[in-house]
Design an enzyme around this catalytic site. Structure first.
Site, PDB file in Angstrom:
ATOM      1  CE  LYS A 200      59.202 -49.469  94.571  1.00  0.00           C
ATOM      2  NZ  LYS A 200      59.857 -49.203  95.119  1.00  0.00           N
ATOM      3  CB  SER A 253      54.352 -38.052  96.361  1.00  0.00           C
ATOM      4  OG  SER A 253      55.082 -38.962  95.116  1.00  0.00           O
ATOM      5  CB  THR A 254      50.081 -35.830  95.495  1.00  0.00           C
ATOM      6  OG1 THR A 254      48.992 -36.252  96.920  1.00  0.00           O
ATOM      7  CG2 THR A 254      48.529 -35.726  94.658  1.00  0.00           C
ATOM      8  CD  GLU A 274      48.050 -42.161 104.096  1.00  0.00           C
ATOM      9  OE1 GLU A 274      48.801 -40.893 104.054  1.00  0.00           O
ATOM     10  OE2 GLU A 274      49.468 -43.087 104.823  1.00  0.00           O
ATOM     11  CB  CYS A 308      51.488 -38.413 105.020  1.00  0.00           C
ATOM     12  SG  CYS A 308      50.978 -39.420 105.774  1.00  0.00           S
ATOM     13  CD  GLU A 408      54.071 -34.232 101.867  1.00  0.00           C
ATOM     14  OE1 GLU A 408      54.206 -34.699 100.577  1.00  0.00           O
ATOM     15  OE2 GLU A 408      53.387 -34.859 102.240  1.00  0.00           O
TER      16      GLU A 408
HETATM   17  P1  NDP Z   1      57.073 -41.531  95.801  1.00  0.00           P
HETATM   18  O1  NDP Z   1      55.775 -41.330  95.810  1.00  0.00           O
HETATM   19  O2  NDP Z   1      58.242 -41.873  94.326  1.00  0.00           O
HETATM   20  O3  NDP Z   1      57.423 -42.850  96.204  1.00  0.00           O
HETATM   21  C1  NDP Z   1      56.828 -44.089  97.078  1.00  0.00           C
HETATM   22  C2  NDP Z   1      56.898 -45.414  96.760  1.00  0.00           C
HETATM   23  O4  NDP Z   1      56.529 -45.318  95.408  1.00  0.00           O
HETATM   24  C3  NDP Z   1      58.276 -45.652  96.200  1.00  0.00           C
HETATM   25  O5  NDP Z   1      58.246 -47.386  96.619  1.00  0.00           O
HETATM   26  C4  NDP Z   1      58.738 -45.677  95.042  1.00  0.00           C
HETATM   27  O6  NDP Z   1      59.431 -46.323  94.626  1.00  0.00           O
HETATM   28  C5  NDP Z   1      56.802 -45.971  94.636  1.00  0.00           C
HETATM   29  N1  NDP Z   1      57.370 -44.777  93.076  1.00  0.00           N
HETATM   30  C6  NDP Z   1      58.015 -44.095  92.377  1.00  0.00           C
HETATM   31  N2  NDP Z   1      57.580 -44.089  91.396  1.00  0.00           N
HETATM   32  C7  NDP Z   1      56.632 -44.673  90.748  1.00  0.00           C
HETATM   33  C8  NDP Z   1      56.076 -45.075  90.274  1.00  0.00           C
HETATM   34  N3  NDP Z   1      56.098 -44.304  88.962  1.00  0.00           N
HETATM   35  N4  NDP Z   1      55.335 -45.705  89.684  1.00  0.00           N
HETATM   36  C9  NDP Z   1      55.115 -46.561  90.733  1.00  0.00           C
HETATM   37  N5  NDP Z   1      55.178 -46.730  91.831  1.00  0.00           N
HETATM   38  C10 NDP Z   1      56.536 -45.531  91.939  1.00  0.00           C
HETATM   39  O7  NDP Z   1      58.093 -40.531  96.813  1.00  0.00           O
HETATM   40  P2  NDP Z   1      59.506 -40.442  96.954  1.00  0.00           P
HETATM   41  O8  NDP Z   1      59.749 -41.160  97.790  1.00  0.00           O
HETATM   42  O9  NDP Z   1      59.947 -39.455  96.104  1.00  0.00           O
HETATM   43  O10 NDP Z   1      59.585 -39.034  97.853  1.00  0.00           O
HETATM   44  C11 NDP Z   1      59.352 -37.632  97.005  1.00  0.00           C
HETATM   45  C12 NDP Z   1      58.174 -36.909  97.770  1.00  0.00           C
HETATM   46  O11 NDP Z   1      57.118 -37.677  97.780  1.00  0.00           O
HETATM   47  C13 NDP Z   1      58.555 -36.470  99.202  1.00  0.00           C
HETATM   48  O12 NDP Z   1      59.630 -35.395  99.483  1.00  0.00           O
HETATM   49  C14 NDP Z   1      58.083 -35.923  99.818  1.00  0.00           C
HETATM   50  O13 NDP Z   1      57.063 -34.980  99.713  1.00  0.00           O
HETATM   51  C15 NDP Z   1      56.655 -37.314  99.241  1.00  0.00           C
HETATM   52  N6  NDP Z   1      55.862 -38.629 100.353  1.00  0.00           N
HETATM   53  C16 NDP Z   1      54.837 -38.810 101.011  1.00  0.00           C
HETATM   54  C17 NDP Z   1      54.851 -39.598 101.637  1.00  0.00           C
HETATM   55  C18 NDP Z   1      53.553 -39.871 102.090  1.00  0.00           C
HETATM   56  O14 NDP Z   1      53.348 -40.749 102.941  1.00  0.00           O
HETATM   57  N7  NDP Z   1      52.444 -38.847 101.863  1.00  0.00           N
HETATM   58  C19 NDP Z   1      55.700 -40.805 101.591  1.00  0.00           C
HETATM   59  C20 NDP Z   1      56.700 -40.708 100.659  1.00  0.00           C
HETATM   60  C21 NDP Z   1      57.381 -39.447 100.008  1.00  0.00           C
HETATM   61  P3  NDP Z   1      61.437 -45.350  94.954  1.00  0.00           P
HETATM   62  O15 NDP Z   1      61.731 -45.643  96.506  1.00  0.00           O
HETATM   63  O16 NDP Z   1      61.648 -46.541  94.015  1.00  0.00           O
HETATM   64  O17 NDP Z   1      61.720 -44.708  94.020  1.00  0.00           O
END
Ligand code: NDP
Length: 505
Positions: A200, A253-254, A274, A308, A408
């Protein structure tokens, strides 16, 4: 500061061609069981170009029903048909072929990544595409080297050995910051080990993962081995909770990582996470300052800080603090911010209006707690006003307790913090819920090794930053997650051990 909104005419023409081709093939479909299909609901969603805010393409919007279909296809492909009968060498050849196809389509994939994510085309070309291809090639090699062991047990006449077997159906959920590389980090090792996959991609950036899906079909992967379901968080949640998924690999995100873990409990899926970071980057006074400053810029502004491992807490020794920070702010101010399609651009837009609001919200919160912007801090206007552009920002007068020093931000914002002693800076660097990465700049080899041992993080870079290689394990300590990506280590996350006892009497 330099801005560069205008594309060169050649790149602009290619970009316009790809944009219009994308808009014509509406909607972009999802890959389930070897077929390109619309969502069961018939719904689509728009993916935007972050440089302009305009719709790039309409994409099939997967939901729980599509996840069900994809998991069923992945299960069928895992249990029967050609995939489980393939030899490791045949699996390796397929992965190798994907690497070749990525290289053959390098230009198109780089453009697509830049259009969908906003990142500078120079990095899509020089880094994202080659590293994605390299990942498939590296794991193509591993397919034939996933070995068991013979065990010298102490029971007479027993011949005991282990097999490393695939887990089954693997669900993979990836973020928007490195859409193509993240797809390869997930797909390549899972497939090398013989699993089948439902991937996904993030809602903001589904296009390159889907294109790689097409290339995987072209390479000859049997139907159902790779399924790609774009959609929103609900689709990810359905995958994480699905009773017929054996493992979830998540990057993001965490906060969402914790939800994934909870959702996975129903059938005790294996989970690797991760997650986020708030990585310290530490400059000692004996460092080569020219490289340390360049390194600090790369550490925080690469990918507009949306990485990240971003070196978002910059510790500078007090004896060189003012001078170093002044030079850093000047260099940050001189970076070329602009549309990713412009080859001169060094810093592109952030991914979305939501992310822009989130990052500027952090800057405002920092200022309200007493931080001072030495440079940057605001959105860019003029030619760039339709996109999500932020000036590279350096925050001074920050303390360890401030929100901007703890959370973050995931944008082009670094906080600067003075320090005095080795033990003191290591303790402060470790004062975080995260533990993903850390940087150290020094010419003292003893100090370098001491810092490597003191820092509580999954990776420590010395006199360099943001180095990644398919062969080198990567992952976090503490709330940055668990499990490792890349290298031999990731194969543990996609295999399980079977122990066989043969009575020789
Ligand atoms: P998310 O953690 O929400 O998204 C990562 C993935 O998880 C996306 O594919 C997302 O789908 C999916 N997702 C969202 N909600 C769920 C759920 N309940 N169960 C399973 N999968 C889910 O990151 P965001 O894109 O919302 O970014 C928000 C913040 O997260 C950023 O500002 C940053 O701080 C952090 N982040 C950190 C990352 C890292 O590598 N450390 C990477 C990305 C974000 P969808 O795209 O549809 O929301």
């Amino acid at each position: 500061m330099t801005t560069s909104a205008n594309d060169t005419s050649e790149t602009s023409a290619t970009s316009a061609t790809i944009e219009s081709a994308l808009l014509q093939q509406r909607p972009v479909k999802m890959l389930i069981g070897g077929q390109w299909v619309e969502a069961a609901s018939g719904k689509t969603f728009a993916t935007l170009n972050p440089a302009t805010g305009r719709t790039l393409a309409q994409v099939a919007e997967g939901d729980a029903e599509d996840i069900n279909r994809a998991v069923a296809a992945a299960r069928k492909a895992f249990e029967s048909g050609p995939w489980p009968k393939m030899t490791p060498s045949q699996r390796g050849r397929l992965l190798w072929r994907v690497a070749e196809l990525i290289e053959e389509h390098a230009e198109e994939l780089a453009l697509l990544e830049t259009l969908d994510n906003g990142k500078p085309i120079r990095y899509s070309k020089a880094s994202d595409v080659p590293l994605t291809a390299d990942h498939f090639r590296y794991f193509a090699g591993w397919a034939t080297k996933i070995e068991g062991e013979t065990i010298p047990v102490s029971i007479p006449n027993m011949f005991t050995y282990t097999l490393r077997e695939p887990l089954g159906v693997v669900g993979q959920i990836i973020p928007w910051n490195f859409p193509m590389q993240m797809a390869s980090w997930k797909l390549a090792p899972a497939l090398a080990a013989g699993n089948t996959v439902v991937l996904k991609p993030a809602e903001q950036t589904p296009l390159t993962a889907l294109r790689i899906g097409e290339l995987m079909c072209e390479a000859g992967f049997p139907d159902g081995v790779v399924n790609i379901v774009p959609g929103f968080g609900a689709a990810g949640a359905a995958l994480a909770a699905h009773p017929d998924v054996d493992k979830i690999a998540f990057t993001g995100s965490t906060e969402v990582g914790k939800k994934v873990l909870q959702a996975s409990a129903g059938n005790l899926k294996k989970v690797t996470l991760e997650l986020g970071g708030k990585s310290p980057n530490i400059i000692f006074p004996d460092a080569d300052m020219k490289w340390a400053i360049r390194g600090a810029l790369t550490a925080i502004y690469f990918n507009s800080g949306q990485i990240c491992t971003a070196g978002s807490r910059l510790f500078i020794h007090r004896s060189v603090y003012d001078e170093t920070l002044g030079q850093l702010a000047e260099a940050a101010n001189a970076m070329r911010v602009g549309a990713g399609m412009d080859p001169a651009t060094e810093v592109g837009p952030v991914i979305s209006q939501e992310q822009l609001d989130r990052v500027t919200g952090y800057i405002e919160s920092g200022k309200s707690e007493g931080a001072v912007a030495r440079t940057g801090g605001e959105r860019l206007g003029g030619d760039l006003s339709d996109g999500y552009f932020l000036r590279p920002t350096v925050l001074d007068a920050v303390s360890d307790e401030m929100t901007v020093a703890r959370e973050e931000i995931f944008g082009p914002v670094v906080v600067a913090l003075p320090f005095e002693e080795v033990e003191e800076v290591a303790a402060r660097a470790n004062q975080s819920i995260y533990g993903l990465a850390a940087g150290v700049w020094t010419s003292d080899i003893k100090k370098a090794h001491k810092m490597v041992s003191l820092l509580k993080s999954g990776v420590v870079w010395v006199n360099t930053y943001n180095q990644f290689d398919a062969a080198a394990p990567f992952g976090g300590y503490r709330q940055s997650g668990y499990g490792r990506e890349m290298g031999r280590a990731v194969l543990d996350a996609y295999t399980q051990i079977k122990t066989a006892w043969i009575n020789l009497r």
